[in-house]
Design a protein around this motif. Structure first.
Motif, mmCIF file in Angstrom:
data_model
loop_
_atom_site.group_PDB
_atom_site.id
_atom_site.type_symbol
_atom_site.label_atom_id
_atom_site.label_comp_id
_atom_site.label_asym_id
_atom_site.label_seq_id
_atom_site.Cartn_x
_atom_site.Cartn_y
_atom_site.Cartn_z
ATOM 1 N N ARG A 32 35.311 28.247 50.682
ATOM 2 C CA ARG A 32 35.050 29.623 50.248
ATOM 3 C C ARG A 32 35.415 30.649 51.312
ATOM 4 O O ARG A 32 35.886 31.739 51.004
ATOM 5 C CB ARG A 32 33.579 29.772 49.859
ATOM 6 C CG ARG A 32 33.145 28.908 48.675
ATOM 7 C CD ARG A 32 33.718 29.388 47.352
ATOM 8 N NE ARG A 32 33.463 28.448 46.282
ATOM 9 C CZ ARG A 32 32.320 28.375 45.597
ATOM 10 N NH1 ARG A 32 31.319 29.186 45.908
ATOM 11 N NH2 ARG A 32 32.180 27.495 44.626
ATOM 12 N N ASN A 60 42.246 31.203 36.683
ATOM 13 C CA ASN A 60 40.888 30.726 36.477
ATOM 14 C C ASN A 60 40.309 30.336 37.833
ATOM 15 O O ASN A 60 41.039 30.004 38.766
ATOM 16 C CB ASN A 60 40.888 29.508 35.537
ATOM 17 C CG ASN A 60 39.490 29.090 35.137
ATOM 18 O OD1 ASN A 60 38.764 29.864 34.539
ATOM 19 N ND2 ASN A 60 39.099 27.882 35.480
ATOM 20 N N THR A 61 38.987 30.399 37.943
ATOM 21 C CA THR A 61 38.312 29.932 39.150
ATOM 22 C C THR A 61 37.167 29.010 38.759
ATOM 23 O O THR A 61 36.532 29.196 37.710
ATOM 24 C CB THR A 61 37.759 31.103 39.976
ATOM 25 O OG1 THR A 61 36.848 31.870 39.177
ATOM 26 C CG2 THR A 61 38.878 31.998 40.477
ATOM 27 N N SER A 62 36.923 28.016 39.615
ATOM 28 C CA SER A 62 35.862 27.052 39.346
ATOM 29 C C SER A 62 35.434 26.413 40.653
ATOM 30 O O SER A 62 36.205 26.372 41.616
ATOM 31 C CB SER A 62 36.356 25.970 38.379
ATOM 32 O OG SER A 62 35.398 24.932 38.225
ATOM 33 N N GLY A 63 34.213 25.906 40.697
ATOM 34 C CA GLY A 63 33.791 25.068 41.808
ATOM 35 C C GLY A 63 34.380 23.678 41.670
ATOM 36 O O GLY A 63 34.828 23.277 40.598
ATOM 37 N N LEU A 81 34.498 37.067 42.777
ATOM 38 C CA LEU A 81 35.627 36.433 43.444
ATOM 39 C C LEU A 81 36.941 36.926 42.854
ATOM 40 O O LEU A 81 37.889 37.239 43.589
ATOM 41 C CB LEU A 81 35.526 34.909 43.315
ATOM 42 C CG LEU A 81 36.729 34.104 43.840
ATOM 43 C CD1 LEU A 81 36.982 34.392 45.322
ATOM 44 C CD2 LEU A 81 36.508 32.607 43.615
ATOM 45 N N VAL A 82 37.014 37.013 41.526
ATOM 46 C CA VAL A 82 38.243 37.491 40.887
ATOM 47 C C VAL A 82 38.541 38.922 41.316
ATOM 48 O O VAL A 82 39.690 39.282 41.619
ATOM 49 C CB VAL A 82 38.139 37.384 39.359
ATOM 50 C CG1 VAL A 82 39.361 38.025 38.686
ATOM 51 C CG2 VAL A 82 38.014 35.923 38.932
ATOM 52 N N SER A 85 32.785 24.396 48.207
ATOM 53 C CA SER A 85 32.066 25.385 49.016
ATOM 54 C C SER A 85 32.651 25.503 50.413
ATOM 55 O O SER A 85 32.659 26.598 50.999
ATOM 56 C CB SER A 85 30.576 25.027 49.082
ATOM 57 O OG SER A 85 30.400 23.726 49.624
ATOM 58 N N GLU A 142 31.495 34.495 39.911
ATOM 59 C CA GLU A 142 32.888 34.142 39.610
ATOM 60 C C GLU A 142 33.743 35.393 39.512
ATOM 61 O O GLU A 142 34.861 35.449 40.056
ATOM 62 C CB GLU A 142 32.957 33.343 38.310
ATOM 63 C CG GLU A 142 34.380 33.015 37.876
ATOM 64 C CD GLU A 142 34.438 32.296 36.539
ATOM 65 O OE1 GLU A 142 35.568 32.039 36.079
ATOM 66 O OE2 GLU A 142 33.376 32.003 35.954
ATOM 67 N N PHE A 143 33.218 36.416 38.838
ATOM 68 C CA PHE A 143 34.006 37.632 38.637
ATOM 69 C C PHE A 143 34.053 38.483 39.901
ATOM 70 O O PHE A 143 35.010 39.235 40.113
ATOM 71 C CB PHE A 143 33.469 38.404 37.440
ATOM 72 C CG PHE A 143 33.496 37.583 36.189
ATOM 73 C CD1 PHE A 143 34.699 37.235 35.602
ATOM 74 C CD2 PHE A 143 32.326 37.098 35.630
ATOM 75 C CE1 PHE A 143 34.740 36.441 34.478
ATOM 76 C CE2 PHE A 143 32.359 36.304 34.496
ATOM 77 C CZ PHE A 143 33.565 35.971 33.915
#
Length: 317
Positions: free
Chosen positions: A106, A131-134, A20-21, A103, A17-18
């Motif tokens: 992405r 924020n990021t999430s699936g 991606l950030v 997915s 996740e981080f």
């Protein structure tokens, strides 16, 4: 003691996740400020009021991937939220963007990020968190923060006030109708749907010239006039034949066209429409007035009363 720079991003720990950030922050560059803490730190100008709003764009409800590029989806999602600040006459302080990514999206997250960056640049603001999430479907939730000394509200319209609209209406609705028929929209209609503008500078120009109330057109002119009438406790009369329209669009279709992000603005006086056009390169048109106490909207075309088309309802589709 040296004061901390609240615009400086802080280092992030390990994890996908981080990662991606980090990629997003690197792609956004100076547009992303103060990323990495648990919350954003902002300093509103002294004497201004804080204005906040949130908007969510959800795949298959607000857009379809086959209609728009990833960049256009990112751009219009953030612009829609910024339009709420415009409706209040606010200046943006920053935006927070929450991405729920399936997915299958992405490999296009960079394009989404570029579209978000374009919207931020157009509004002369910055990204201060998110924020990021699936997820199973793509959604982009944008929280916008702004400030205003003179605030425009839906409840400020008074009997006798004139009503004006910015820009031209109908193109986004025409684009949607074409897609839903299985056709390709006219290029001008598609562009207005894919690349709307938040009328931030225009709203502030109107606010300092004694605008009394405002609302942005997200659910269609007819539907949003109903919100304005209810909030202000007035009956509104509008002549749809006066509304500037995109090519090939009827007055009724212009009145029901959603996701315009133009502004309806009231005033007890009159606006200098020529000065507005000179300043912003678009029309500002008087289309009606607040007629009496009440909460109804009466639409006319060339003097004849017409039925009100339904506005867009986010829970009905």
């Amino acid at each position: 003691m040296t004061a901390r720079d609240d615009t400086r991003s802080v280092a992030l720990g390990p994890g996908a996740e981080f990662d991606l950030v980090r990629d997003l922050v690197a792609r956004w560059g100076v547009r992303a400020q103060g990323i990495g803490d648990d919350a954003a730190l902002l300093a509103p100008p002294r004497g201004d009021r804080l204005v906040a709003s949130v908007d969510t764009a959800i795949e298959r409800r607000h857009f379809r991937g086959e209609w728009l590029t990833a960049g256009e989806i990112g751009y219009r999602s953030v612009t829609a939220a910024l339009s709420d600040l415009a409706a209040m006459g606010a200046t943006p302080l920053g935006v927070l963007v929450a991405l729920a990514l399936p997915s299958r999206w992405r490999d296009r997250v960079g394009e989404l990020a570029d579209g978000i960056a374009e919207a931020v640049d157009a509004a002369a603001t910055r990204i201060v968190g998110g924020n990021t999430s699936g997820a199973d479907d793509l959604s982009i939730t944008t929280t916008v923060l702004g400030t205003a000394y003179t605030v425009l509200r839906r409840s400020g319209l008074h009997v006798g006030d004139a009503l004006y609209v910015t820009g031209t209406l109908g193109a986004p609705g025409a684009a949607l109708a074409a897609w839903q028929r299985g056709d390709e929209p006219a290029p001008a209609h598609r562009t207005r749907f894919a690349r709307p503008s938040a009328r931030l500078r225009e709203a502030r120009w109107l606010a300092v010239r004694e605008a009394s109330a405002a609302i942005d057109i997200s659910d269609g002119l007819a539907g949003d006039l109903q919100h304005l009438a209810a909030a202000s406790g007035v009956d509104i009369e509008v002549d749809l034949s006066l509304v500037p329209r995109a090519g090939g669009v009827s007055p009724i279709d212009a009145a029901s066209s959603p996701e315009e992000y133009e502004l309806v603005v009231g005033t007890a006086g009159t606006f200098d429409t020529e000065a507005f056009a000179d300043a912003f390169g678009m029309p500002l048109t008087r289309i009606g007035h607040a007629a009496r106490a009440g909460n109804a909207v009466m639409l006319h075309i060339d003097g004849a009363r017409v039925a009100n088309p339904a506005g867009y309802d986010h829970l009905s589709r």
